[in-house]
Design an enzyme around this catalytic site. Structure first.
Site, PDB file in Angstrom:
ATOM      1  N   LYS A  29      13.701  -5.213   3.463  1.00 23.64           N
ATOM      2  CA  LYS A  29      14.782  -4.102   3.818  1.00 23.64           C
ATOM      3  C   LYS A  29      15.973  -4.054   3.214  1.00 23.64           C
ATOM      4  O   LYS A  29      16.253  -3.043   2.726  1.00 23.64           O
ATOM      5  CB  LYS A  29      15.087  -4.555   5.383  1.00 23.64           C
ATOM      6  CG  LYS A  29      15.856  -3.616   6.194  1.00 23.64           C
ATOM      7  CD  LYS A  29      16.054  -4.179   7.576  1.00 23.64           C
ATOM      8  CE  LYS A  29      14.610  -4.348   8.404  1.00 23.64           C
ATOM      9  NZ  LYS A  29      15.259  -5.272   9.832  1.00 23.64           N
ATOM     10  N   ARG A  98      21.036  -7.756  10.579  1.00 24.42           N
ATOM     11  CA  ARG A  98      19.461  -7.398  10.672  1.00 24.42           C
ATOM     12  C   ARG A  98      18.789  -8.626   9.676  1.00 24.42           C
ATOM     13  O   ARG A  98      19.081  -8.634   8.719  1.00 24.42           O
ATOM     14  CB  ARG A  98      19.223  -5.939   9.871  1.00 24.42           C
ATOM     15  CG  ARG A  98      20.184  -4.950  10.674  1.00 24.42           C
ATOM     16  CD  ARG A  98      20.028  -3.490   9.750  1.00 24.42           C
ATOM     17  NE  ARG A  98      18.846  -2.896  10.052  1.00 24.42           N
ATOM     18  CZ  ARG A  98      18.384  -1.886   9.330  1.00 24.42           C
ATOM     19  NH1 ARG A  98      19.333  -1.269   8.668  1.00 24.42           N
ATOM     20  NH2 ARG A  98      17.387  -1.212   9.403  1.00 24.42           N
ATOM     21  N   GLY A 107       8.489  -7.512  14.662  1.00 24.84           N
ATOM     22  CA  GLY A 107       8.721  -7.920  15.882  1.00 24.84           C
ATOM     23  C   GLY A 107       9.029  -9.585  15.846  1.00 24.84           C
ATOM     24  O   GLY A 107       9.458 -10.214  16.889  1.00 24.84           O
ATOM     25  N   MET A 109      11.374 -10.887  14.076  1.00 26.84           N
ATOM     26  CA  MET A 109      12.830 -11.568  13.817  1.00 26.84           C
ATOM     27  C   MET A 109      13.595 -10.264  14.214  1.00 26.84           C
ATOM     28  O   MET A 109      13.357  -9.149  13.977  1.00 26.84           O
ATOM     29  CB  MET A 109      13.061 -12.023  12.507  1.00 26.84           C
ATOM     30  CG  MET A 109      12.587 -13.215  12.322  1.00 26.84           C
ATOM     31  SD  MET A 109      13.042 -14.093  10.890  1.00 26.84           S
ATOM     32  CE  MET A 109      11.839 -12.949   9.793  1.00 26.84           C
ATOM     33  N   ARG A 343      10.361   1.883   3.564  1.00 28.65           N
ATOM     34  CA  ARG A 343       9.631   0.837   2.839  1.00 28.65           C
ATOM     35  C   ARG A 343       8.398   1.823   2.649  1.00 28.65           C
ATOM     36  O   ARG A 343       8.013   2.732   3.354  1.00 28.65           O
ATOM     37  CB  ARG A 343       9.365  -0.341   3.689  1.00 28.65           C
ATOM     38  CG  ARG A 343       8.666   0.084   4.965  1.00 28.65           C
ATOM     39  CD  ARG A 343       8.535  -1.207   5.877  1.00 28.65           C
ATOM     40  NE  ARG A 343       8.136  -0.621   7.200  1.00 28.65           N
ATOM     41  CZ  ARG A 343       8.128  -1.191   8.297  1.00 28.65           C
ATOM     42  NH1 ARG A 343       8.595  -2.657   8.272  1.00 28.65           N
ATOM     43  NH2 ARG A 343       7.880  -0.739   9.500  1.00 28.65           N
ATOM     44  N   HIS A 459     -22.369 -20.348  13.161  1.00 26.03           N
ATOM     45  CA  HIS A 459     -23.590 -19.763  12.699  1.00 26.03           C
ATOM     46  C   HIS A 459     -23.895 -18.303  12.903  1.00 26.03           C
ATOM     47  O   HIS A 459     -24.076 -17.612  11.983  1.00 26.03           O
ATOM     48  CB  HIS A 459     -24.875 -20.782  13.158  1.00 26.03           C
ATOM     49  CG  HIS A 459     -26.019 -20.256  12.736  1.00 26.03           C
ATOM     50  ND1 HIS A 459     -26.823 -19.240  13.263  1.00 26.03           N
ATOM     51  CD2 HIS A 459     -26.812 -20.623  11.536  1.00 26.03           C
ATOM     52  CE1 HIS A 459     -28.023 -19.099  12.818  1.00 26.03           C
ATOM     53  NE2 HIS A 459     -28.021 -20.065  11.449  1.00 26.03           N
ATOM     54  N   ARG A 637     -36.779 -15.391  -6.688  1.00 28.79           N
ATOM     55  CA  ARG A 637     -36.581 -16.845  -6.612  1.00 28.79           C
ATOM     56  C   ARG A 637     -37.601 -17.383  -6.157  1.00 28.79           C
ATOM     57  O   ARG A 637     -38.176 -17.108  -5.042  1.00 28.79           O
ATOM     58  CB  ARG A 637     -35.276 -17.218  -5.785  1.00 28.79           C
ATOM     59  CG  ARG A 637     -35.131 -18.642  -5.684  1.00 28.79           C
ATOM     60  CD  ARG A 637     -33.655 -19.211  -4.982  1.00 28.79           C
ATOM     61  NE  ARG A 637     -33.841 -18.896  -3.513  1.00 28.79           N
ATOM     62  CZ  ARG A 637     -33.144 -18.981  -2.563  1.00 28.79           C
ATOM     63  NH1 ARG A 637     -31.780 -19.291  -3.149  1.00 28.79           N
ATOM     64  NH2 ARG A 637     -33.144 -18.793  -1.115  1.00 28.79           N
ATOM     65  N   SER A 786     -28.060 -17.926 -13.139  1.00 29.04           N
ATOM     66  CA  SER A 786     -27.725 -17.272 -11.909  1.00 29.04           C
ATOM     67  C   SER A 786     -27.073 -18.314 -11.098  1.00 29.04           C
ATOM     68  O   SER A 786     -27.767 -19.037 -10.764  1.00 29.04           O
ATOM     69  CB  SER A 786     -28.737 -16.434 -11.066  1.00 29.04           C
ATOM     70  OG  SER A 786     -28.222 -15.926  -9.970  1.00 29.04           O
ATOM     71  N   CYS A 854     -25.626 -14.892  -7.512  1.00 26.01           N
ATOM     72  CA  CYS A 854     -25.950 -14.539  -6.374  1.00 26.01           C
ATOM     73  C   CYS A 854     -25.586 -15.408  -5.328  1.00 26.01           C
ATOM     74  O   CYS A 854     -25.066 -16.301  -5.497  1.00 26.01           O
ATOM     75  CB  CYS A 854     -27.579 -14.519  -6.214  1.00 26.01           C
ATOM     76  SG  CYS A 854     -28.179 -16.213  -6.858  1.00 26.01           S
ATOM     77  N   TYR A 874     -23.257 -10.007 -14.132  1.00 25.75           N
ATOM     78  CA  TYR A 874     -23.362  -9.092 -12.923  1.00 25.75           C
ATOM     79  C   TYR A 874     -22.919 -10.175 -11.489  1.00 25.75           C
ATOM     80  O   TYR A 874     -23.016 -11.425 -11.545  1.00 25.75           O
ATOM     81  CB  TYR A 874     -24.624  -8.684 -12.644  1.00 25.75           C
ATOM     82  CG  TYR A 874     -25.794  -9.531 -12.548  1.00 25.75           C
ATOM     83  CD1 TYR A 874     -25.975  -9.941 -11.528  1.00 25.75           C
ATOM     84  CD2 TYR A 874     -26.438 -10.123 -13.603  1.00 25.75           C
ATOM     85  CE1 TYR A 874     -27.160 -11.009 -11.251  1.00 25.75           C
ATOM     86  CE2 TYR A 874     -27.353 -11.167 -13.416  1.00 25.75           C
ATOM     87  CZ  TYR A 874     -27.667 -11.276 -12.349  1.00 25.75           C
ATOM     88  OH  TYR A 874     -28.851 -12.445 -12.157  1.00 25.75           O
TER      89      TYR A 874
HETATM   90  P1  ADP Z   1      13.468  -3.760  12.720  1.00 18.94           P
HETATM   91  O1  ADP Z   1      13.273  -4.547  11.511  1.00 18.94           O
HETATM   92  O2  ADP Z   1      12.978  -4.363  13.859  1.00 18.94           O
HETATM   93  O3  ADP Z   1      13.001  -2.283  12.456  1.00 18.94           O
HETATM   94  P2  ADP Z   1      16.124  -3.090  12.226  1.00 18.94           P
HETATM   95  O4  ADP Z   1      16.892  -4.216  11.506  1.00 18.94           O
HETATM   96  O5  ADP Z   1      15.722  -2.011  11.216  1.00 18.94           O
HETATM   97  O6  ADP Z   1      14.923  -3.884  13.046  1.00 18.94           O
HETATM   98  O7  ADP Z   1      17.053  -2.482  13.332  1.00 18.94           O
HETATM   99  C1  ADP Z   1      16.525  -2.252  14.510  1.00 18.94           C
HETATM  100  C2  ADP Z   1      17.262  -0.670  14.937  1.00 18.94           C
HETATM  101  O8  ADP Z   1      18.480  -0.737  15.025  1.00 18.94           O
HETATM  102  C3  ADP Z   1      16.543   0.213  13.966  1.00 18.94           C
HETATM  103  O9  ADP Z   1      15.785   1.158  14.605  1.00 18.94           O
HETATM  104  C4  ADP Z   1      17.831   0.820  13.448  1.00 18.94           C
HETATM  105  O10 ADP Z   1      17.733   2.222  13.319  1.00 18.94           O
HETATM  106  C5  ADP Z   1      18.872   0.547  14.048  1.00 18.94           C
HETATM  107  N1  ADP Z   1      20.267  -0.050  13.391  1.00 18.94           N
HETATM  108  C6  ADP Z   1      20.159  -1.267  12.312  1.00 18.94           C
HETATM  109  N2  ADP Z   1      21.445  -1.182  11.921  1.00 18.94           N
HETATM  110  C7  ADP Z   1      22.216  -0.151  12.261  1.00 18.94           C
HETATM  111  C8  ADP Z   1      23.184   0.285  11.957  1.00 18.94           C
HETATM  112  N3  ADP Z   1      24.042  -0.099  10.829  1.00 18.94           N
HETATM  113  N4  ADP Z   1      23.815   1.667  12.496  1.00 18.94           N
HETATM  114  C9  ADP Z   1      22.899   2.138  13.333  1.00 18.94           C
HETATM  115  N5  ADP Z   1      21.663   1.807  13.875  1.00 18.94           N
HETATM  116  C10 ADP Z   1      21.102   0.733  13.195  1.00 18.94           C
HETATM  117 MG    MG Z   2     -29.365 -22.422  -3.196  1.00 23.76          MG
HETATM  118 MG    MG Z   3      13.487  -1.092  11.328  1.00 19.63          MG
END
Ligand code: ADP
Ligand code: MG
Ligand code: MG
Length: 902
Positions: A29, A98, A107, A109, A343, A459, A637, A786, A854, A874
């Protein structure tokens, strides 16, 4: 800072200081926020605290020296850029905190928004927003909620219940219908929840909020969920996460504000055109949380044309810059667009191929890069049929998706019944508690295999994967009653003949027939779809990338096939020969009788008669295979497994004898078999009388096979079919073994081919470590090598696959002794070293020696790259994996910069 000597380690980077290639240090990020900042895109200012700071914090439990000061310095810069101070009561700067690791961990962190709000600055925030009290209190209650949950582990439901209570009291369902007073009341309720769970008041000091949030992000790296996810996804545990501190922009300021997510192409199909969701008057997390219904991004055009157009042009720019599908998060604050994340986006297997093809068309990448962007695992996924699922079908059980695919058929509980019904043209699902080698015929006959025990390395799972057959293992909700020919699941009884559908990708089990869609990609490989005349973006992309891979690869790809049908199919899939034709199935079925005669032979005459009876049957098998492989090499074989494997199990025979005696029947034959089985019993069959050892102790056995091969080649030649047989001697450990077999074989071949010359090569498997270590000597007697990497792995490690996979592999994987099972992907350092040594010494003794592999590794993407590096000629794999091996062999070339390692 007087007296400080050493240059301080830099832990904090402004967005303007980083770039997209610094994911190790800044996390994904942070690196991409920096990249967008430097592209001049509208990113709110902010900074990234490095993964190194995280690692230091986690190892000592406190901030590394200097981190606090560096944060203060960056914060001061941010404050002056924004003209506000963090938490200023009159005009507060607010920030988000963040997490962001090198690999996205969905989900795992979380993020805290609106840091810097407190009882005083909430008033200032409202004033600055033109007296928008609702907005200010909404932001404050979100802070307490997110801070409480992520930083202080207050159960999230408590906040949600409190919100529901307020809505219910007011008689509304939408949080937009709550006004400033409602939200102010909610803040009080939230604070009470906070102090009840933490034993302290909600922190009012902005910098304390910030520091606590940063530490919480650091610590979340080691949260149970994160650890589990990393283990499943094989993400190293020592990377740490970065922390991004970003000036807040507000999507919840009113109807002219909002927030959304978007993809630059459809991540499911790869189709061109933007895909996204937008939510007016909301903060970021609402979109994902699904609190309110989002609208398709296209509707933003009506709501705010200027921002919409700007967003589109930024997305185009990002695609061009990253040269790939991007996903983004954005917020609009009163008509001003802000980019909050981008990303290179995740995508389905189909989209990966389609997008790679499109990007080539668009001139953004070349075909080498397109090849690099897809992989064999994705191709394999695309080759399985899929269920067409709608809500009508609910699974009754879920096991482990042990071997992908979608199979539908009548339930059977024994191998014998599977074979019977299949012979009548029925599609069957073999249901067993677990399978063992006796079930092999049933597994071959069945459409799919369903077991109630065992995991991915059971198995059933391993054999099914090898056969490319759908398998769900370990569906432990199934109560299976084999003698009763039924199973019970969720109170329903399923009896023999009832239809079930199993999904070997997801592990789901359905009652009844779920409609199946064939794989278009397989249809294409089968030759029934012409890529030039088909309106199917996926097939066209696959065709194009496969063609490129074939042009690039140096490794040839052969197949493991024992029947004409398999050979034909593999050839359509692009196999350039057979690398392993096992002959043991030629001793099964109705030929068992002959094998029994062979084993029970009391003298040379009886033995020779049995062999003579087997000869024409084997010859016919070879003719069929040679014909299908006209012009291509076929490695046959000689018989490998111990002969007692062809006899009934001891217990069964003992029972038969007892029962027959009871009835006063003649038990002479049963008794003879029983005593043969007793006599032939081995403590370690894997290390016993098998392979070349059989050939050397059972007179005439190998000779019969060699004769069948040579005669088949002659017969083919007479019919104008060009066969290229390669006779492969299994389990050789010493050159003398091979020499003995070879000199006898050569005599037979010379005799058989006197009138109709055909070339027959004689070579050996390298599967015993001693053979690898004496490869220089063995090469003197071998016309090809082989690698039998299954046995080489078993004997290299000193464990037998059937015994260990269920017994302790799970523990070894858990402990990290194996990153992956050495039977799935070759162990480069150990077993791989044997492969290297044997290749080098074999070729030193016999320049240009043809060497292949093989065994299942030949179709494993990672292993294919290894065999390319070592310089083999191969790989050979099951028919279904042939396209995967072709693709990966091409990728191996582009990934090593097109260099030829030989
Ligand atoms: P995740 O990795 O779970 O997407 P983010 O760090 O991207 O978490 O943040 C979760 C949400 O919070 C995102 O949808 C993002 O748009 C919003 N957000 C994060 N930072 C800001 C900011 N500085 N201003 C407004 N919205 C933010
Ligand atoms: Mg064998
Ligand atoms: Mg995000």
């Amino acid at each position: 800072m007087a007296g400080q000597q050493a240059v301080e380690h830099k832990y904090v980077y402004d967005f303007s200081e980083g770039n997209k290639d610094q994911k190790d240090l800044l996390g994904g990020k942070g690196a991409n926020l920096a990249e967008m900042t430097n592209l001049g895109l509208p990113v709110p200012p902010g900074f990234t605290i490095t993964t190194e700071a995280c690692k230091a914090y986690l190892s000592t439990g406190e901030e590394p020296a200097g981190l606090g000061d560096q944060i203060s310095a960056r914060l001061a810069t941010l404050e002056s850029a924004m003209g506000k101070r963090l938490g200023d009561p009159d005009d507060p700067l607010l920030v988000s905190v963040r997490s962001g690791a090198k690999f996205s961990m969905p989900g795992m962190m979380e993020t805290v928004l609106n840091v810097g709000l407190n009882d005083r600055s909430v008033v200032g925030l409202s004033a600055q927003a033109g007296g928008n009290d609702r907005f200010a209190w909404d932001s404050y209650r979100r802070l307490i909620q997110m801070f409480g949950k992520t930083v202080c582990e207050v159960p999230g439901e408590e906040f949600e219940h409190a919100l529901d209570d307020v809505k219910r009291a007011k008689g509304v369902t939408n949080d937009l219908d709550l006004d400033a007073d409602d939200l102010r009341g909610l803040v009080d309720a939230y604070k009470r929840i906070f102090s009840k769970h933490t034993g302290r008041e909600f922190p009012q000091e902005p910098r304390e909020q910030l520091d606590l949030a940063i530490h919480a992000v650091f610590e979340s790296w080691n949260a149970d969920r994160a650890v589990l996810y990393r283990r499943q996804e094989r993400i190293p545990a020592d990377l740490g996460t970065a922390v991004n501190v970003v000036a807040m922009v507000f999507g919840n300021l009113g109807p002219d504000s909002g927030t959304g997510v978007a993809f630059t192409r459809d991540p499911a199909s790869g189709a061109q055109g933007i895909y996204g969701d937008y939510l007016a008057n909301a903060q970021g997390e609402d979109v994902v949380a699904g609190i309110r219904n989002t609208v398709p991004l296209q509707e933003l055009e009506q709501l705010d044309k200027k921002s919409y157009d700007e967003l589109l042009s930024i997305m185009a720019r990002l695609e061009e810059h990253y040269k790939d599908l991007c996903d983004i998060e954005f917020t609009i604050e009163r008509g001003k667009l802000w980019m909050l994340q981008t990303r290179v986006g995740k995508r389905t297997a189909a989209a990966a191929f389609v997008i790679a093809g499109q990007l080539v068309d668009e001139g953004l990448i070349d075909l080498d890069e397109a090849l690099h962007r897809v992989n064999g695992a994705q191709l394999a996924q695309l080759m399985f049929p899929r269920f067409k699922l709608d809500h009508e079908f609910q699974p009754v059980a879920k096991g482990i998706g042990a071997s992908p695919g979608a199979a539908v058929g009548k339930v059977v509980f024994t191998s014998a019944r599977a074979v019977e019904l299949a012979a009548e043209g029925e599609s069957v699902i073999l249901v067993r508690r677990e399978t063992n080698p006796d079930d092999l015929n049933g597994m071959i006959a069945a459409q799919g295999i369903l077991t109630s025990r065992g995991g991915k390395t059971s198995h059933a799972a391993v054999v099914a994967r090898g056969m490319g057959k759908t398998c769900v293992s370990g569906a432990d909700d199934l109560d299976i009653d084999i003698p009763g020919r039924k199973f019970v699941v969720g109170g329903q009884t399923v009896s023999e003949g009832d239809v079930v559908s199993i999904d070997g990708t997801t592990g789901k089990v359905f009652l009844g027939e779920v409609p199946v869609m064939p794989s278009e990609v397989v249809q294409y490989f089968e030759g029934s779809l012409d890529p030039a005349h088909i309106d199917n973006a996926l097939v066209r992309a696959v065709h194009r990338i496969m063609t490129h891979a074939d042009g690039k690869r140096r490794l040839r790809v052969r197949t493991n096939a024992d029947t004409g049908a398999d050979a034909a199919r593999a050839r359509r899939f692009g196999a350039e020969g057979i690398g392993l034709c096992r002959t043991e199935h030629m001793f099964l079925g109705d030929r068992k009788e002959l094998v029994e005669r062979l084993i029970l032979a009391r003298d040379g005459k009886e033995r020779d008669d049995a062999l003579a009876a087997l000869l024409p049957l084997q010859r016919a098998d070879f003719v069929e295979i040679f014909r299908e492989m006209d012009g291509l090499p076929v490695t046959v074989r000689l018989i490998d497994p111990p002969l007692h494997e062809f006899l009934p199990p001891l217990e069964q025979l003992a029972v038969n004898v007892a029962v027959a005696q009871e009835r006063g029947e003649d038990v002479a034959k049963e008794e003879a078999l029983l005593s043969a089985v007793r006599r032939m019993h081995e403590q370690n069959p894997m290390l016993g009388l098998r392979g070349v050892r059989l050939g050397l102790v059972i007179p005439g056995l190998f000779a019969m096979q060699v004769r069948a091969i040579a005669e088949a080649a002659v017969e083919c030649a007479k019919q104008g079919v060009r066969s290229c047989p390669e006779i492969m001697v299994p389990l050789v450990g010493a050159v003398q073994e091979l020499e003995t077999v070879r000199s006898e074989a050569e005599k037979i071949i010379a005799e058989v081919t006197r009138e109709q010359p055909v070339d027959v090569l004689i070579g050996t498997m390298i599967e015993v470590p001693r053979a690898a270590l004496t490869a220089g000597q063995i090469a003197e007697a071998a016309q090809f090598f082989s690698f039998g990497t299954n046995d080489l792995t078993q004997m290299g490690w000193g464990f037998s696959r059937d015994d260990v996979e269920g017994a302790f592999f799970w523990r070894y994987l858990e402990l990290g002794i194996f990153g992956i099972s050495p039977f799935e992907s070759i162990d480069r350092e150990g077993v791989g070293r044997l492969v290297r040594i044997a290749t080098e010494e074999g070729r030193a003794a016999r320049p240009g020696l043809k060497i292949g592999v093989c065994g299942e590794h030949g179709g494993d993407p990672e292993s294919v790259h290894f065999f390319h590096e070592v310089g083999l000629d191969y790989v050979s794999c099951s028919p279904f994996r042939v396209p995967v091996a072709r693709l990966e062999a091409g990728r191996a070339v582009v990934e090593t910069g097109g260099s030829d390692s030989r």
